[in-house]
Design a protein around this motif. Sequence first.
Motif, short mmCIF file in Angstrom:
data_model
loop_
_atom_site.label_atom_id
_atom_site.label_comp_id
_atom_site.label_asym_id
_atom_site.label_seq_id
_atom_site.Cartn_x
_atom_site.Cartn_y
_atom_site.Cartn_z
N HIS A 17 0.81 -1.22 0.00
CA HIS A 17 0.00 0.00 0.00
C HIS A 17 0.84 1.28 0.00
O HIS A 17 0.48 2.28 0.61
CB HIS A 17 -0.99 0.01 1.17
N ILE A 18 1.98 1.21 -0.69
CA ILE A 18 2.80 2.41 -0.89
C ILE A 18 2.13 3.21 -2.00
O ILE A 18 1.80 2.65 -3.05
CB ILE A 18 4.23 2.03 -1.32
N PRO A 19 1.89 4.51 -1.80
CA PRO A 19 1.28 5.29 -2.89
C PRO A 19 2.09 5.14 -4.18
O PRO A 19 3.32 5.15 -4.15
CB PRO A 19 1.33 6.73 -2.37
N SER A 20 1.38 4.98 -5.27
CA SER A 20 2.03 4.78 -6.57
C SER A 20 3.05 5.88 -6.84
O SER A 20 2.79 7.06 -6.65
CB SER A 20 0.97 4.77 -7.67
N GLY A 21 4.24 5.45 -7.25
CA GLY A 21 5.30 6.39 -7.57
C GLY A 21 6.26 6.64 -6.42
O GLY A 21 7.29 7.28 -6.60
N LEU A 39 12.09 -7.41 -4.41
CA LEU A 39 11.15 -7.30 -5.51
C LEU A 39 10.40 -5.98 -5.35
O LEU A 39 9.94 -5.66 -4.26
CB LEU A 39 10.14 -8.45 -5.48
N VAL A 40 10.32 -5.22 -6.42
CA VAL A 40 9.59 -3.96 -6.40
C VAL A 40 8.53 -4.02 -7.49
O VAL A 40 8.84 -4.28 -8.65
CB VAL A 40 10.52 -2.75 -6.65
N ALA A 41 7.29 -3.81 -7.11
CA ALA A 41 6.19 -3.74 -8.08
C ALA A 41 5.68 -2.30 -8.06
O ALA A 41 5.38 -1.76 -7.00
CB ALA A 41 5.08 -4.72 -7.71
N ILE A 42 5.61 -1.71 -9.23
CA ILE A 42 5.24 -0.30 -9.33
C ILE A 42 3.93 -0.15 -10.11
O ILE A 42 3.73 -0.82 -11.13
CB ILE A 42 6.37 0.50 -10.02
N ASN A 43 3.06 0.70 -9.59
CA ASN A 43 1.81 1.04 -10.26
C ASN A 43 0.88 -0.16 -10.44
O ASN A 43 0.26 -0.34 -11.48
CB ASN A 43 2.10 1.73 -11.60
N VAL A 44 0.78 -0.96 -9.39
CA VAL A 44 -0.07 -2.15 -9.39
C VAL A 44 -1.49 -1.73 -9.01
O VAL A 44 -1.68 -0.85 -8.17
CB VAL A 44 0.47 -3.18 -8.36
N LYS A 45 -2.50 -2.36 -9.61
CA LYS A 45 -3.89 -2.04 -9.27
C LYS A 45 -4.14 -2.33 -7.79
O LYS A 45 -3.67 -3.31 -7.25
CB LYS A 45 -4.86 -2.86 -10.12
N LYS A 48 -7.81 -0.32 -2.59
CA LYS A 48 -7.70 0.69 -1.55
C LYS A 48 -7.20 2.04 -2.09
O LYS A 48 -7.71 3.09 -1.72
CB LYS A 48 -6.76 0.18 -0.45
N LEU A 49 -6.19 2.00 -2.97
CA LEU A 49 -5.54 3.23 -3.43
C LEU A 49 -5.75 3.55 -4.91
O LEU A 49 -5.33 4.60 -5.37
CB LEU A 49 -4.03 3.15 -3.17
N GLY A 50 -6.34 2.64 -5.65
CA GLY A 50 -6.42 2.81 -7.10
C GLY A 50 -5.18 2.19 -7.74
O GLY A 50 -5.25 1.23 -8.47
N ARG A 51 -4.03 2.75 -7.42
CA ARG A 51 -2.72 2.23 -7.85
C ARG A 51 -1.79 2.28 -6.65
O ARG A 51 -1.90 3.17 -5.80
CB ARG A 51 -2.13 3.07 -8.99
N ILE A 73 7.25 9.06 4.15
CA ILE A 73 7.14 9.08 2.68
C ILE A 73 5.82 8.47 2.21
O ILE A 73 5.21 8.94 1.26
CB ILE A 73 8.31 8.30 2.05
N ALA A 74 5.41 7.39 2.88
CA ALA A 74 4.25 6.62 2.44
C ALA A 74 3.35 6.31 3.63
O ALA A 74 3.32 5.18 4.13
CB ALA A 74 4.72 5.33 1.78
N PRO A 75 2.60 7.30 4.12
CA PRO A 75 1.80 7.11 5.33
C PRO A 75 0.67 6.09 5.21
O PRO A 75 0.13 5.67 6.22
CB PRO A 75 1.26 8.51 5.63
N THR A 76 0.35 5.66 4.00
CA THR A 76 -0.71 4.65 3.83
C THR A 76 -0.14 3.23 3.79
O THR A 76 -0.90 2.26 3.67
CB THR A 76 -1.48 4.89 2.51
#
Length: 150
Positions: A17-21, A39-45, A48-51, A73-76
């Motif tokens: 649940h890291i905000p996209s980007g 492993l890093v996944a970026i801009n995943v559907k 909760k957050l959309g991306r 950096i990523a409060p969610t």
Amino acid sequence: MKELKVSAINKGTVIDHIPSGKGLKVLEILNLPEDNTILVAINVKSQKLGRKDIIKVEGKILNEDEVNKIALIAPTATVNIIDKWEVVEKRNVEVPDEIVGIIKCANPNCITNYEEVKPKFKVISKKPLKLKCHYCERTMEENMVVKNLL
């Protein structure tokens, strides 16, 4: 549409649940050793957050300072501790009321920048993020906080 499949980890940490980007910035501030499988996944559907971004780190359990940095950096974000392929602990990151030793004061004249004094900040606001230096009373907003993470 095809589904993204990501392998599970035996022991380590999943930051979800890291905000996209913001995933790469989270990865950068963690300063992980090169021998960890990451492993890093970026801009995943995400429902909760959309991306969202996700980071999986094999063989590393985050300490409190690392989790606090993520919160700035990523409060969610949520941090999941994995052991023997199972989630043994799940917690939401939260910006603490006081932050010690993980951010440098942006004021070049602050005592923390030229003496051996741990920087200490009071959280004035969590949304939007705003901190106040305990020593010089300089306030810093989110963009300055991110630039000054130690």
